[in-house]
Design a protein around this motif. Sequence first.
Motif, PDB file in Angstrom:
ATOM      1  N   SER A   1      -8.739   3.545   2.561  1.00  0.00           N
ATOM      2  CA  SER A   1      -9.343   2.423   3.512  1.00  0.00           C
ATOM      3  C   SER A   1      -8.502   1.515   4.030  1.00  0.00           C
ATOM      4  O   SER A   1      -8.711   1.027   5.205  1.00  0.00           O
ATOM      5  CB  SER A   1     -10.447   1.756   2.288  1.00  0.00           C
ATOM      6  OG  SER A   1      -9.915   1.022   1.616  1.00  0.00           O
TER       7      SER A   1
ATOM      8  N   THR B   1      -6.703   3.418   6.861  1.00  0.00           N
ATOM      9  CA  THR B   1      -7.395   3.791   8.278  1.00  0.00           C
ATOM     10  C   THR B   1      -7.414   2.444   9.178  1.00  0.00           C
ATOM     11  O   THR B   1      -7.899   2.583  10.316  1.00  0.00           O
ATOM     12  CB  THR B   1      -9.025   4.087   7.449  1.00  0.00           C
ATOM     13  OG1 THR B   1      -8.898   4.899   6.716  1.00  0.00           O
ATOM     14  CG2 THR B   1      -9.966   4.245   8.786  1.00  0.00           C
ATOM     15  N   LYS B   2      -7.465   1.132   8.554  1.00  0.00           N
ATOM     16  CA  LYS B   2      -7.422   0.171   9.309  1.00  0.00           C
ATOM     17  C   LYS B   2      -6.029   0.176  10.446  1.00  0.00           C
ATOM     18  O   LYS B   2      -6.488  -0.426  11.350  1.00  0.00           O
ATOM     19  CB  LYS B   2      -7.464  -0.991   8.544  1.00  0.00           C
ATOM     20  CG  LYS B   2      -8.470  -1.268   7.914  1.00  0.00           C
ATOM     21  CD  LYS B   2      -8.307  -2.596   6.964  1.00  0.00           C
ATOM     22  CE  LYS B   2      -9.701  -2.767   5.901  1.00  0.00           C
ATOM     23  NZ  LYS B   2      -9.641  -3.983   5.175  1.00  0.00           N
TER      24      LYS B   2
ATOM     25  N   THR C   1      -8.208   6.902  -2.952  1.00  0.00           N
ATOM     26  CA  THR C   1      -9.584   6.559  -2.228  1.00  0.00           C
ATOM     27  C   THR C   1      -9.319   5.434  -1.663  1.00  0.00           C
ATOM     28  O   THR C   1      -9.989   4.971  -0.698  1.00  0.00           O
ATOM     29  CB  THR C   1     -10.664   6.762  -3.271  1.00  0.00           C
ATOM     30  OG1 THR C   1     -10.569   8.326  -3.697  1.00  0.00           O
ATOM     31  CG2 THR C   1     -11.968   6.667  -2.522  1.00  0.00           C
ATOM     32  N   LYS C   2      -9.184   4.297  -2.803  1.00  0.00           N
ATOM     33  CA  LYS C   2      -8.899   2.960  -2.351  1.00  0.00           C
ATOM     34  C   LYS C   2      -7.638   2.599  -1.377  1.00  0.00           C
ATOM     35  O   LYS C   2      -8.107   1.842  -0.385  1.00  0.00           O
ATOM     36  CB  LYS C   2      -8.669   2.196  -3.501  1.00  0.00           C
ATOM     37  CG  LYS C   2      -9.721   1.952  -4.598  1.00  0.00           C
ATOM     38  CD  LYS C   2      -9.234   1.406  -5.865  1.00  0.00           C
ATOM     39  CE  LYS C   2     -10.324   1.562  -7.133  1.00  0.00           C
ATOM     40  NZ  LYS C   2      -9.930   0.697  -8.131  1.00  0.00           N
TER      41      LYS C   2
ATOM     42  N   LYS D   1       0.828  -1.318   0.147  1.00  0.00           N
ATOM     43  CA  LYS D   1       0.075  -0.092   0.137  1.00  0.00           C
ATOM     44  C   LYS D   1       0.748   1.177   0.062  1.00  0.00           C
ATOM     45  O   LYS D   1       0.456   2.138  -0.503  1.00  0.00           O
ATOM     46  CB  LYS D   1      -0.984  -0.019   1.312  1.00  0.00           C
ATOM     47  CG  LYS D   1      -0.454   0.008   2.489  1.00  0.00           C
ATOM     48  CD  LYS D   1      -1.281  -0.204   3.476  1.00  0.00           C
ATOM     49  CE  LYS D   1      -0.592  -0.734   5.051  1.00  0.00           C
ATOM     50  NZ  LYS D   1      -0.301  -1.854   5.242  1.00  0.00           N
TER      51      LYS D   1
ATOM     52  N   ILE E   1      -2.602   9.126   5.475  1.00  0.00           N
ATOM     53  CA  ILE E   1      -4.132   9.504   5.099  1.00  0.00           C
ATOM     54  C   ILE E   1      -4.134  11.213   4.916  1.00  0.00           C
ATOM     55  O   ILE E   1      -4.862  11.374   3.954  1.00  0.00           O
ATOM     56  CB  ILE E   1      -4.933   9.001   6.410  1.00  0.00           C
ATOM     57  CG1 ILE E   1      -5.028   7.499   6.407  1.00  0.00           C
ATOM     58  CG2 ILE E   1      -6.616   9.695   6.194  1.00  0.00           C
ATOM     59  CD1 ILE E   1      -5.848   7.141   7.592  1.00  0.00           C
TER      60      ILE E   1
END
Length: 548
Positions: free
Chosen positions: A252, A255-256, A248-249, A224, A263
């Motif tokens: 997520s 965020t985890k 945008t993908k 990522k 972010i």
Amino acid sequence: MKKLIAIISVITNYALLQATPVLDSTLIHLSKSDYEFFLRKVNENEKNLKFKKAWLLKAKNEENHAEQIKAYRQLMINEPIKIKKVYADSIITIALKTKNLNTIGNAYLNKGIVFYENKELVQALNFYIKAESYLEKSQNQYDLSKAKYAIAQTKFYLGFYDEAIIIFNELEAFFIEENDRAYLNTIHALGLCNMKISNFNKVTYYNSLGIKLCHDWEIPQMIKYFEHSEAINKYHKKEYNSCIDNLTKIISLLTKESDFDNITIANFYIAKSYWMLNKTNQAIPYLLKVDKTFLEKKYIRPDVRESYELLIKYYSDKGDANKQLLYINRLLEVDSILNHNYKYLSRKIFKEYDAKKLIKAKAEIENKMIWRNSMAYGTATIFIVVSFIGIRKHRRKSKYYKQKFEELMSANSNEKSFVSKTTDNDLEINPEIIESALKNLEKFEKTKKYLEKDMNLSKIAAYLKTNTKYASKIILKHRGKKTIDYINDLKIDYIIELLKTENKYRNYTNKALAEEVGFGSTQNFTRAFKNRTDISPTYFVQKINEMS
């Protein structure tokens, strides 16, 4: 910054123990335990100082330097920065007693991390370089590579991208054989460095390589971050829709892990992409997310600062004075943090709204609000007075600009006026070095090397065949200017002469003119032109065309 801190282990401290004037019987009793017991207890609860202090007490009684350093490192965890600095000094003191070059080098490396964590980057770099000098002699290549990584990462945050790339390239060759995770961190850093110098194809190369190796080596958690870097790279390639979709993908996934810093960067570049697509209303929610993170965590970076400039512009265009004033105040707060944490780099970043302009804009908005509340008591009179003052200011400004233009047209660009501020003796530099550097400086000017893109102190020092410190002093003494002003003025003088003598350049955009003389951005070019001439390049070209 998390990567650097993860690569180099967190260090410890001594001051809290010193602050305990009397050792209680429990501590004395515990100090008779073995070191494995202390390590196990600390791992169970790292906030329990009792076992850490007993560990240190035992190590001091036994004059066991290695265990003292381990205990200090444990004591250091979770302490305030001031105490960490004291503890780091204690570690260095013990390390020096060992006379072990590797131990001493790591002690200075630890001290650098303390300053790095507190964003005191210049001081951190000094300690890293000192650590490197010891570790080179110790011949411990792995620890030496950690120090070099720290130096490269710090140079990146200070804006010395070319220097950071040289070191990361060296580390890439070392870590490929030694440590998979460190290798991935290194090529990720190389991608970020190349992005800063607009080498976008190379960024894609490193990101693609990183993603492939993450799959091959079964380290999926790193994927990522390469995707995050490549998505931002798409923004720089003007692939705005792809940037939005990919970030945008990725958000997520981040965020985890509560990765608020990445972010924040993602939200900023999504907003910037929408802005470039003229979808400002869709950009605002993401800018507000950046602001929310700042309010909650005080997290901000120099490149994210522009969020507030965009918010100010948006609400100014909307005529919302209250929101405009809110974000002017917020940007003033942001700048105070950036000027402390990124003192060197913040000076290099172009700011649409600098401090003076922000304060002026704030005063103007507050004054407008006052006037709005008192319109019933003389709106017409105020309007007339303000208009009259505005007309007078406009006339004075027009006259001043015209005078500056005429001075430029009559000036001989080949005549340079350089001011000596000191004598050569005051420089405390070998006269032979000065003489050689000056000859190279004249050659630098005659061959127009200053037109190279992103010319800086490091590059000009290389041309002068001396170090950056001497180069800066010699330029200040013999050219009467700081290095960046000296380079910018040479570029501007050159473009002024082109505009005066060759018609085709008068049809160039400011962006094209900036590229012609090697400025990294249009904003930097226009700012340098105004600093040199007091007028804008657009006004200068317009007046020349009127004369034709």
